[in-house]
Design an enzyme around this catalytic site. Structure first.
Site, PDB file in Angstrom:
ATOM      1  N   GLY A  14       0.824  -1.226   0.000  1.00  0.00           N
ATOM      2  CA  GLY A  14       0.000   0.000   0.000  1.00  0.00           C
ATOM      3  C   GLY A  14       0.845   1.256   0.000  1.00  0.00           C
ATOM      4  O   GLY A  14       0.538   2.227   0.709  1.00  0.00           O
ATOM      5  N   ALA A  20       2.263   5.025   4.493  1.00  0.00           N
ATOM      6  CA  ALA A  20       3.259   4.199   3.785  1.00  0.00           C
ATOM      7  C   ALA A  20       4.220   5.064   2.973  1.00  0.00           C
ATOM      8  O   ALA A  20       5.393   4.728   2.836  1.00  0.00           O
ATOM      9  CB  ALA A  20       2.547   3.204   2.881  1.00  0.00           C
ATOM     10  N   THR A  87       1.246  -2.338   5.501  1.00  0.00           N
ATOM     11  CA  THR A  87       0.419  -1.200   5.952  1.00  0.00           C
ATOM     12  C   THR A  87      -0.929  -1.146   5.247  1.00  0.00           C
ATOM     13  O   THR A  87      -1.852  -0.519   5.745  1.00  0.00           O
ATOM     14  CB  THR A  87       1.113   0.169   5.706  1.00  0.00           C
ATOM     15  N   SER A  89      -4.492  -1.266   4.038  1.00  0.00           N
ATOM     16  CA  SER A  89      -5.769  -1.630   4.656  1.00  0.00           C
ATOM     17  C   SER A  89      -6.678  -0.421   4.508  1.00  0.00           C
ATOM     18  O   SER A  89      -6.210   0.711   4.657  1.00  0.00           O
ATOM     19  CB  SER A  89      -5.565  -1.925   6.154  1.00  0.00           C
ATOM     20  N   LYS A 171      -9.620  -3.998  12.020  1.00  0.00           N
ATOM     21  CA  LYS A 171      -8.215  -3.965  12.441  1.00  0.00           C
ATOM     22  C   LYS A 171      -7.953  -5.026  13.521  1.00  0.00           C
ATOM     23  O   LYS A 171      -6.888  -5.636  13.558  1.00  0.00           O
ATOM     24  CB  LYS A 171      -7.841  -2.570  12.983  1.00  0.00           C
ATOM     25  N   TYR A 312     -15.651  11.072  26.504  1.00  0.00           N
ATOM     26  CA  TYR A 312     -14.723  10.214  27.264  1.00  0.00           C
ATOM     27  C   TYR A 312     -13.289  10.522  26.844  1.00  0.00           C
ATOM     28  O   TYR A 312     -12.988  10.576  25.646  1.00  0.00           O
ATOM     29  CB  TYR A 312     -14.999   8.728  26.980  1.00  0.00           C
TER      30      TYR A 312
HETATM   31  P1  NAP Z   1      -4.546   5.670   3.376  1.00  0.00           P
HETATM   32  O1  NAP Z   1      -3.773   6.863   2.995  1.00  0.00           O
HETATM   33  O2  NAP Z   1      -5.990   5.607   3.017  1.00  0.00           O
HETATM   34  O3  NAP Z   1      -3.793   4.380   2.823  1.00  0.00           O
HETATM   35  C1  NAP Z   1      -4.394   3.124   2.751  1.00  0.00           C
HETATM   36  C2  NAP Z   1      -3.589   2.282   1.782  1.00  0.00           C
HETATM   37  O4  NAP Z   1      -4.177   0.965   1.694  1.00  0.00           O
HETATM   38  C3  NAP Z   1      -3.586   2.861   0.364  1.00  0.00           C
HETATM   39  O5  NAP Z   1      -2.291   2.701  -0.166  1.00  0.00           O
HETATM   40  C4  NAP Z   1      -4.578   1.966  -0.364  1.00  0.00           C
HETATM   41  O6  NAP Z   1      -4.294   1.832  -1.737  1.00  0.00           O
HETATM   42  C5  NAP Z   1      -4.329   0.642   0.337  1.00  0.00           C
HETATM   43  N1  NAP Z   1      -5.435  -0.272   0.092  1.00  0.00           N
HETATM   44  C6  NAP Z   1      -6.720  -0.137   0.505  1.00  0.00           C
HETATM   45  N2  NAP Z   1      -7.440  -1.176   0.010  1.00  0.00           N
HETATM   46  C7  NAP Z   1      -6.584  -1.961  -0.707  1.00  0.00           C
HETATM   47  C8  NAP Z   1      -6.719  -3.166  -1.475  1.00  0.00           C
HETATM   48  N3  NAP Z   1      -7.887  -3.796  -1.607  1.00  0.00           N
HETATM   49  N4  NAP Z   1      -5.590  -3.682  -2.063  1.00  0.00           N
HETATM   50  C9  NAP Z   1      -4.399  -3.048  -1.947  1.00  0.00           C
HETATM   51  N5  NAP Z   1      -4.216  -1.911  -1.261  1.00  0.00           N
HETATM   52  C10 NAP Z   1      -5.303  -1.377  -0.657  1.00  0.00           C
HETATM   53  O7  NAP Z   1      -4.508   5.430   4.941  1.00  0.00           O
HETATM   54  P2  NAP Z   1      -3.372   5.613   6.036  1.00  0.00           P
HETATM   55  O8  NAP Z   1      -3.895   6.557   7.026  1.00  0.00           O
HETATM   56  O9  NAP Z   1      -2.043   5.830   5.433  1.00  0.00           O
HETATM   57  O10 NAP Z   1      -3.419   4.158   6.706  1.00  0.00           O
HETATM   58  C11 NAP Z   1      -2.374   3.210   6.512  1.00  0.00           C
HETATM   59  C12 NAP Z   1      -2.490   2.132   7.569  1.00  0.00           C
HETATM   60  O11 NAP Z   1      -2.410   2.731   8.873  1.00  0.00           O
HETATM   61  C13 NAP Z   1      -3.801   1.342   7.544  1.00  0.00           C
HETATM   62  O12 NAP Z   1      -3.494  -0.002   7.868  1.00  0.00           O
HETATM   63  C14 NAP Z   1      -4.613   1.993   8.658  1.00  0.00           C
HETATM   64  O13 NAP Z   1      -5.573   1.103   9.186  1.00  0.00           O
HETATM   65  C15 NAP Z   1      -3.505   2.277   9.660  1.00  0.00           C
HETATM   66  N6  NAP Z   1      -3.794   3.321  10.652  1.00  0.00           N
HETATM   67  C16 NAP Z   1      -4.067   4.606  10.254  1.00  0.00           C
HETATM   68  C17 NAP Z   1      -4.305   5.588  11.221  1.00  0.00           C
HETATM   69  C18 NAP Z   1      -4.564   7.031  10.846  1.00  0.00           C
HETATM   70  O14 NAP Z   1      -4.923   7.825  11.715  1.00  0.00           O
HETATM   71  N7  NAP Z   1      -4.352   7.425   9.596  1.00  0.00           N
HETATM   72  C19 NAP Z   1      -4.270   5.252  12.583  1.00  0.00           C
HETATM   73  C20 NAP Z   1      -3.986   3.934  12.959  1.00  0.00           C
HETATM   74  C21 NAP Z   1      -3.741   2.975  11.986  1.00  0.00           C
HETATM   75  P3  NAP Z   1      -4.885   2.870  -2.847  1.00  0.00           P
HETATM   76  O15 NAP Z   1      -3.913   4.015  -2.890  1.00  0.00           O
HETATM   77  O16 NAP Z   1      -4.903   2.075  -4.107  1.00  0.00           O
HETATM   78  O17 NAP Z   1      -6.249   3.307  -2.376  1.00  0.00           O
END
Ligand code: NAP
Length: 352
Positions: A14, A20, A87, A89, A171, A312
């Protein structure tokens, strides 16, 4: 204990994402070779910032195509890698129509698919999984069930389901599956990063990341009448990226890691932004819980979500990551101001 060879490529799944992209950039800055996966190689606008980032640093980036829902699709990108940073998701907290399809299948089936490929790829020694604080707790009111009034790595989210808090549920299921699959073999080990709400400058101009979208909404006037009360864990995107890399290369690293630096609510964020940008239409107070409950369905939230989360304050213990990975967190004010400065520079926030 595992030693990872830095001359071997590192797989980042991702790679287009908000978080990422920083993981990829920091690895390239360190001179490593990165195999980054994207869903569609023809959509170059989603990852051109990574290709630009590759121009200056010492490392090398190779882009592969892979989809979480396609078994085996990560295998070509995994060849010769000792370290896999997973990463990818979907991250969505409101406006979900079909939680099973939009969130749970890609998170859970995607983690299974990536780890099946790890099992089939002899070179892999370590996996770092991006989980979340939401795999530790589901609703903010769960804090009342903790023994000492703080969340630690020993807590698991027990309150989410496909119909209530589906993103936290996705998650939690994905992280549990990863620990199960890691425990069934002993060639590779698993380190998990559990970030709080991630904030800080983005390397791309994409606005579809939930973190970016939320700050755009906060500064747009949408919450001028008030924001919901309740502090949560926040952390700088650059620190979360660094935590993944340290979890990958620190031979003694192990377990889950609460990766949250500061307990703060949205009003505290708005107050930091207001000091530097007083003309922005920022909230000045809290929206009453009853009012938020009333309008919740119209803005993509359930009334149960509001009942269990607004008002909360979440507290957490982040001492383990400091000890295990030696991380020091960026000050909260710097995270917020660097974030807003970047969004202004990229034309996504307009100052009158
Ligand atoms: P993001 O910018 O939306 O990135 C999500 C990534 O996952 C994108 O590269 C997306 O690819 C990819 N993805 C989604 N569905 C997919 C699929 N079916 N096959 C392949 N790739 C797929 O979100 P982010 O905030 O960077 O989140 C990254 C990670 O951190 C996730 O695991 C999220 O749960 C975790 N996280 C985020 C936060 C936060 O506050 N942002 C907090 C805790 C944990 P595309 O570019 O093709 O859409």
């Amino acid at each position: 204990m595992k030693t990872i060879d830095k001359t071997k490529p590192v797989l980042v799944t991702g790679a287009t994402g908000y978080l990422a992209s920083w993981v990829v950039k920091q690895l390239l800055d360190d001179g490593l070779t990165v195999h980054g996966t994207v869903r569609d190689k023809t959509k170059t606008e989603k990852f051109e910032h990574l290709l630009n980032a590759e121009k200056q640093p010492k490392g090398k980036l190779i882009i592969f195509e892979a989809d979480l829902l396609e078994p085996g699709s990560f295998e070509p990108a995994m060849q010769n890698c000792e370290l896999v940073i997973h990463t990818a998701s979907p991250f969505q907290i409101s406006g979900i129509k079909d939680a099973q399809k939009e969130l749970i299948e890609p998170a859970l089936q995607g983690t299974k698919n990536v780890l099946d490929s790890v099992n089939n790829t002899a070179s892999v020694k370590r996996v770092v999984l991006t989980s979340s604080m939401v795999a530790i707790y589901g609703d903010a009111c769960d804090i009342l069930t903790t023994e000492d009034g703080v969340f630690t790595e020993n807590h698991w989210n027990k309150t989410s389901s496909v119909t209530h808090q589906p993103y936290p549920y996705s998650k939690t299921l994905a992280e549990k599956e990863a620990w199960k699959m890691a425990g069934e073999q002993d060639r590779w080990d698993l380190n998990v990063i559990n970030p709080g709400f991630i904030l800080g400058p983005s390397l791309s101009k994409r606005t579809d990341s939930t973190s970016i979208n939320l700050i755009l909404q906060l500064t747009s006037g949408k919450f001028k009448t008030g924001v919901p009360a309740g502090a949560h864990g926040n952390v700088d995107v650059r620190d979360v990226a660094k935590a993944h890399i340290l979890a990958g290369f620190t031979s003694t690293a192990s377990g889950r890691h609460i990766t949250a630096a500061h307990e703060a609510d949205f009003l505290e964020m708005a107050n930091i932004i207001r000091k530097k940008y007083p003309s922005l239409p920022l909230p000045k107070g809290y929206v009453p819980k009853w009012l938020f409950k009333l309008i919740a369905p119209a803005i993509g939230f359930t009334r149960k979500y509001v009942k269990n989360n607004v008002g909360y304050d979440v507290k957490f213990d982040n001492s383990y990551i400091k000890k295990d990975l030696g991380i020091e967190f960026i000050p909260f004010e710097k995270t917020i101001i660097d974030f807003v400065d970047q969004l202004i520079k990229d034309g996504l926030i307009k100052i009158k």
